[in-house]
Write a protein that holds these residues in place. Structure first.
Motif, PDB file in Angstrom:
ATOM      1  N   SER A 159       7.128  13.858   2.196  1.00 52.10           N
ATOM      2  CA  SER A 159       6.643  13.044   1.102  1.00 52.10           C
ATOM      3  C   SER A 159       5.329  13.685   0.678  1.00 52.10           C
ATOM      4  N   TYR A 187       7.577   8.095  -5.159  1.00 48.24           N
ATOM      5  CA  TYR A 187       7.156   7.080  -4.181  1.00 48.24           C
ATOM      6  C   TYR A 187       5.752   6.640  -4.571  1.00 48.24           C
ATOM      7  N   CYS A 201      12.723  16.227  -0.139  1.00 48.91           N
ATOM      8  CA  CYS A 201      11.339  15.864  -0.471  1.00 48.91           C
ATOM      9  C   CYS A 201      11.227  14.762  -1.513  1.00 48.91           C
ATOM     10  N   MET A 202      10.134  14.020  -1.373  1.00 49.56           N
ATOM     11  CA  MET A 202       9.731  13.011  -2.356  1.00 49.56           C
ATOM     12  C   MET A 202       8.318  13.384  -2.799  1.00 49.56           C
ATOM     13  N   GLU A 254       4.565  11.556  -3.982  1.00 50.77           N
ATOM     14  CA  GLU A 254       3.836  10.288  -4.001  1.00 50.77           C
ATOM     15  C   GLU A 254       2.959  10.164  -5.245  1.00 50.77           C
ATOM     16  N   THR A 258       4.156  11.927   5.173  1.00 56.47           N
ATOM     17  CA  THR A 258       3.274  12.193   4.048  1.00 56.47           C
ATOM     18  C   THR A 258       2.386  13.377   4.415  1.00 56.47           C
ATOM     19  N   PHE A 309      10.179  10.499   7.914  1.00 49.48           N
ATOM     20  CA  PHE A 309       9.519  11.105   6.747  1.00 49.48           C
ATOM     21  C   PHE A 309       8.022  11.161   6.976  1.00 49.48           C
TER      22      PHE A 309
END
Lengths: 426, 426
Positions: free
Chosen positions: A222, A291, A261-262, A264, A160, A158
């Protein structure tokens, strides 16, 4: 094909089976959650990762950040940090290295542990730009996508990516009246890029191209919160929420493409704004896994930010955050040591367990009830076995033992449990 | 005359002035809060205590439990614990000694620090009963009141007295289906007394007489929660709430007599029941100051219960708990060391600050904002000065220094703040 593509097509993958088994969740329910994007499974197709599920209906997960900096490059040390994080139950590790040979360090960490590995590719981009062109700010689109593609091929699970730092969010930032401006490192790189070149963030402008790269290797994106506040006073301000709105739009584009997808989130939030932040993210980002970094709930405890973050993380998890990034005792002071990593992971595991219990998670409650019976029965071996840090619990008890072997040295033979128990026997 | 009597009579005492000044609260407002019993000032008339105010509109306070046990009697060690607790900001210390010469230990602790001292007199009663008659359970009314009066004369500022353990609450307990029964030591003594002698709790039966003793020396009564749960599964059950109802009635009797009182609360509570517990106490006990032990929010972290308690304490404080009793890392394992006391106090101070910030307390916010500016300005000396543990913060930073003196070794010259600042200068 990503896990999300398969889920949409009604296919149950090996990874889904593993996650469903670990979480004790119905496999069909899990598949649907993945298809909708409410759950992600971290696993790059190129790496032999133990897959980890993150999101709705699953237990709260914990990430540990490790990695070198220009001031401290020791690859063996970082490997030890990764291993101790895994040992104490971190569900993922992010390699945030910015010093030394980043590719070599990353590969060593990926070889050292089986849990998912995340990165912030813009760090490597910045470092290469400095080496090639003299300054971080001299980075360019081509370099960005090359690094991302390279890391995806290497097996990073993953990434960012601060796609929500845009010309518009930078404008909002300027008008925000913040005390601390941008405190996200990746966010600062891209804010600087936008301001210096007067160009849009390439990761935003070419978002579809970015997704094509990630999709090929099933890298979970992310979506970074480069505009997160850096102190309590800056929390939940216009710059932060502007970026979150953009991230919500990008979530939908990820889902259309079948890219997991996440999103943050902060950072520094007073307790009375944590619920607001979680609900806002869940609403604006359509239940994408959230997250969060901490959040820490006071800024006056450098040296103890694993605790300030455990408070915020527990509450965030309870309100629906899915993935807690640990904060170590040395945050705001220096690069973490191995001991800091251990302390950070344990504090965050505590927060995750507290959140899961409060949400009624059965697996979390089973542990609590087992511990209650172990205590009632004075079964110390069982208590150690159930403890989040078996060695420390055992060592502490043995340091000042009680003459009353069923009790501990706090009460000795005045133990409340023993007293009432004794009476019950009569 | 107690502080409450004076407040009711419109008299502003020296102690009220000191508290109003420390809390930056209007003196007349404070007087009214004391008159109503919403605030107490801990200060026995016989001791030269630095008075501490606890309750509505004041900052959240922190207590540290220290004291010997049958397994470990070291008076010098306990004095050091008291001093370190005071150094790191504990607002009060409770001497819970049960081993050695209790009177001597208590006096030594009272001489060593200026903050208020609390006790649980039933411990001394139990110890004397065992010495005189053979068993704790052989205690009697006469001994109870003699010990309480003696301690009041010695200058103890507040006393935990488990007046809510009654025949009725013990009956409720039997029908409660609890896993862990009674885990309060004082609660266990009195439960055992009631069951063994089939008599009502003397502290309940003779409550008016008890109040006469306390009133004479202005000892604040802390109505103990002997029925507090000992594990998450037992939280907020019928036995606990039965006792709380009784404590609410006793609060009103204290107020009629002009005796200052607080109410104690759990203990072990999952996050999703903390708000309920606080609101219930505030309602049933008519806004009497609420003194909670933790609460800890998971039972699986022995060795780290300062963290499980900081999570619960921060949340409890936010919802209205006024006084947080610390929990140390060694809770459930052994008597705390000096280091444990320090860790426990700091974790609980963090919880109190986080709660106060969330409640909008101005003094708490001032510190946060100062820290934000110190960080923005890379003013490391100021950061250390504001830190809850100056020495640790400084030491950590110096252990792995950055070549970039304004930054720290996490980011080094990739520092986000410096990068955006640099751009602003152009």
């Amino acid at each position: 094909m990503t896990q999300m593509d398969d889920a949409k097509n009604g296919i149950i993958t090996e990874e889904m089976k593993i996650v469903a088994e670990k979480e004790k969740i119905d496999i069909e329910k899990l598949r649907k959650l993945i298809a909708k994007g409410y759950v992600v499974i971290l696993k790059n197709v190129n790496r032999d990762t133990n897959p980890v599920g993150i999101g709705q209906s699953l237990r709260t997960k914990v990430n540990a950040n490790i990695g070198t900096s220009p001031d401290c490059v020791d690859i063996e040390l970082e490997i030890k940090k990764a291993k101790i994080a895994e040992k104490y139950g971190a569900d993922a590790v992010m390699d945030l290295s910015t010093g030394g040979n980043l590719e070599e360090i990353r590969k060593a960490i990926m070889d050292a542990v089986k849990i998912p590995i995340g990165t912030v590719p813009i760090y490597e981009v910045g470092k290469l730009a400095r080496e090639k062109y003299g300054r971080v700010i001299d980075m360019n689109e081509d370099l960005m996508f090359k690094v991302i593609e390279k890391q995806a091929k290497e097996g990073v699970d993953f990434m960012t990516l601060h796609c929500g730092i845009t010309k518009q969010s930078v404008e909002r930032l300027k008008r925000s009246g913040r005390i601390m401006g941008v405190v996200s490192r990746g966010g600062a790189f891209l804010t600087a890029y936008i301001l210096y070149h007067n160009e849009e963030n390439p990761l935003y402008k070419n978002f579809d191209y970015l997704l094509d790269i990630l999709k090929e290797h099933d890298v979970t994106i992310s979506l970074g919160d480069g505009m997160r506040p850096g102190c309590l006073a800056d929390n939940t301000d216009r710059a932060q929420i502007e970026e979150l709105i953009t991230l919500g739009e990008l979530v939908e584009r990820c889902r259309e493409k079948g890219v997991q997808c996440m999103v943050e989130g902060p950072g520094h939030i007073p307790i009375n704004y944590i619920e607001t932040n979680i609900r806002l993210q869940k609403s604006l980002c359509k239940n994408a896994p959230f997250y969060v970094l901490g959040p820490i709930v006071t800024d006056i405890a450098p040296g103890y930010d694993h605790i300030t973050a455990a408070i915020g993380g527990a509450l965030a998890g309870y309100y629906g955050a899915d993935f807690l990034c640990y904060v170590t005792p040395s945050e705001h002071l220096r690069l973490p040591t191995i001991e800091d990593v251990k302390e950070g992971v344990i504090a965050t595991k505590i927060a995750a367990q507290a959140a899961d219990v409060a949400k009624g998670n059965k697996l979390a409650w089973e542990k609590e009830t087992e511990m209650a019976y172990a205590r009632k029965n004075h079964d110390w071996e069982k208590q150690f076995e159930l403890a989040i840090d078996k060695e420390k619990a055992r060592k502490m008890r043995e340091e000042i033992p009680s003459k009353e072997e069923k009790a501990c040295s706090i009460c000795g033979d005045y133990c409340a449990l023993l007293m009432v128990e004794e009476l019950g026997k009569r």
